[in-house]
Design a protein around this motif. Structure first.
Motif, PDB file in Angstrom:
ATOM      1  N   ASP A  20       0.463  -3.715  -1.328  1.00  5.75           N
ATOM      2  CA  ASP A  20      -0.270  -4.355  -2.429  1.00  5.75           C
ATOM      3  C   ASP A  20      -0.248  -5.874  -2.275  1.00  5.75           C
ATOM      4  N   TYR A  21       0.896  -6.429  -1.873  1.00  7.45           N
ATOM      5  CA  TYR A  21       1.008  -7.875  -1.664  1.00  7.45           C
ATOM      6  C   TYR A  21      -0.001  -8.341  -0.602  1.00  7.45           C
ATOM      7  N   GLY A  22      -0.057  -7.661   0.526  1.00 11.55           N
ATOM      8  CA  GLY A  22      -1.000  -8.029   1.570  1.00 11.55           C
ATOM      9  C   GLY A  22      -2.437  -7.951   1.092  1.00 11.55           C
ATOM     10  N   LEU A  65       0.675   3.228  13.723  1.00  9.93           N
ATOM     11  CA  LEU A  65       0.572   3.593  12.314  1.00  9.93           C
ATOM     12  C   LEU A  65       1.105   5.012  12.104  1.00  9.93           C
ATOM     13  N   SER A  66       2.084   5.135  11.203  1.00  8.30           N
ATOM     14  CA  SER A  66       2.609   6.465  10.884  1.00  8.30           C
ATOM     15  C   SER A  66       1.623   7.193   9.973  1.00  8.30           C
ATOM     16  N   ARG A  67       1.712   8.511   9.958  1.00  8.91           N
ATOM     17  CA  ARG A  67       0.831   9.313   9.089  1.00  8.91           C
ATOM     18  C   ARG A  67       1.071   8.989   7.619  1.00  8.91           C
ATOM     19  N   GLU A  68       2.329   8.801   7.268  1.00  8.92           N
ATOM     20  CA  GLU A  68       2.672   8.486   5.875  1.00  8.92           C
ATOM     21  C   GLU A  68       2.017   7.167   5.439  1.00  8.92           C
ATOM     22  N   ASN A  69       2.115   6.153   6.287  1.00 11.69           N
ATOM     23  CA  ASN A  69       1.499   4.870   5.953  1.00 11.69           C
ATOM     24  C   ASN A  69      -0.027   4.966   5.955  1.00 11.69           C
ATOM     25  N   GLU A  95      -5.111   4.737   2.980  1.00 13.87           N
ATOM     26  CA  GLU A  95      -6.341   5.405   2.554  1.00 13.87           C
ATOM     27  C   GLU A  95      -6.369   5.624   1.041  1.00 13.87           C
ATOM     28  N   SER A  96      -5.203   5.849   0.441  1.00 15.47           N
ATOM     29  CA  SER A  96      -5.155   6.033  -1.019  1.00 15.47           C
ATOM     30  C   SER A  96      -5.511   4.732  -1.751  1.00 15.47           C
ATOM     31  N   LYS A  97      -5.413   3.618  -1.058  1.00 13.80           N
ATOM     32  CA  LYS A  97      -5.780   2.316  -1.629  1.00 13.80           C
ATOM     33  C   LYS A  97      -7.264   2.008  -1.418  1.00 13.80           C
TER      34      LYS A  97
END
Length: 154
Positions: free
Chosen positions: A87-89, A111-115, A120-122
Motif C-alpha cells: 500500500d505504501y508503494g 514474484l511468489s504466488r502469494e505476493n 492482483e487483489s489491489k
C-alpha cells in the motif's frame, strides 16, 4: 524460424525502460523512445513523491507507468511482503503521478504466488518474464543481464 519471429516481434512491440527513479541516472533518450517506464516508488527509502519536478516530468511524458517493486531490493517479492508495504508503494506512486498504479513488475521478475495474489487483489496486472522476452527492455543504469546496446540491436 521461431528466433526470426521473436526478433521481428521485438522490433514492432513497445519498448520498456526499467528502474526509473530520480536517484538513478538514466539516459533520457532511452526514456523518450520507450513506451513503458517501470518506476521504483521508494528506491533507497527515498519516495518519488518527494521530487515534484521529476514527477511532473515523468508523468507528462504520456508513457505507460508501471510500479516496479517498492524499494527494488534483490528478490524483494519472493519473500513475504506486508500488505501495508505494498500500500505504501502504491500510495507514493499515486502521490507522484495522480493515479494508482495499474501494472506491476517485480524486481528481477521474482514474484511468489502469494505476493502475486495480493498484487492482483489491489487491482494491478502483473508483467513478468514473457513480456521481457517479447519486448525490448532497457535499464536506466545499463545494469541488466544484457547491455542496452545489445538489446537495441535485437
Amino acid at each position: 524460424l521461431f528466433i526470426l519471429f521473436l526478433l521481428f516481434l521485438r522490433t514492432i512491440l513497445p519498448r520498456q525502460i526499467d528502474d526509473v527513479n530520480p536517484l538513478i541516472e538514466c539516459d533520457y533518450k532511452l526514456i523518450e523512445k520507450s513506451e513503458s517506464l517501470t518506476v521504483i516508488p521508494a528506491y533507497e527509502n527515498f519516495s518519488i513523491s518527494g521530487n515534484r519536478g521529476w514527477c511532473e516530468y515523468i508523468g507528462g511524458l504520456n508513457k505507460t507507468l508501471v510500479m516496479h517493486g517498492i524499494y527494488h531490493k534483490y528478490n524483494e517479492f519472493l519473500g513475504k511482503i506486508d500488505e501495508e508495504e505494498l500500500d505504501y508503494g502504491m500510495e507514493e506512486f499515486e502521490k507522484c503521478f495522480g493515479y494508482r498504479p495499474r501494472i506491476f513488475e517485480a524486481p528481477q521478475l521474482s514474484l511468489s504466488r502469494e505476493n502475486a495474489r495480493m498484487i492482483e487483489s489491489k487491482g494491478m496486472k502483473i508483467r513478468g518474464y514473457w513480456f521481457n522476452v517479447f519486448h525490448k527492455v532497457y535499464h536506466c543504469q545499463d545494469s541488466g543481464k544484457y547491455s542496452n546496446k545489445i538489446i537495441d540491436r535485437f
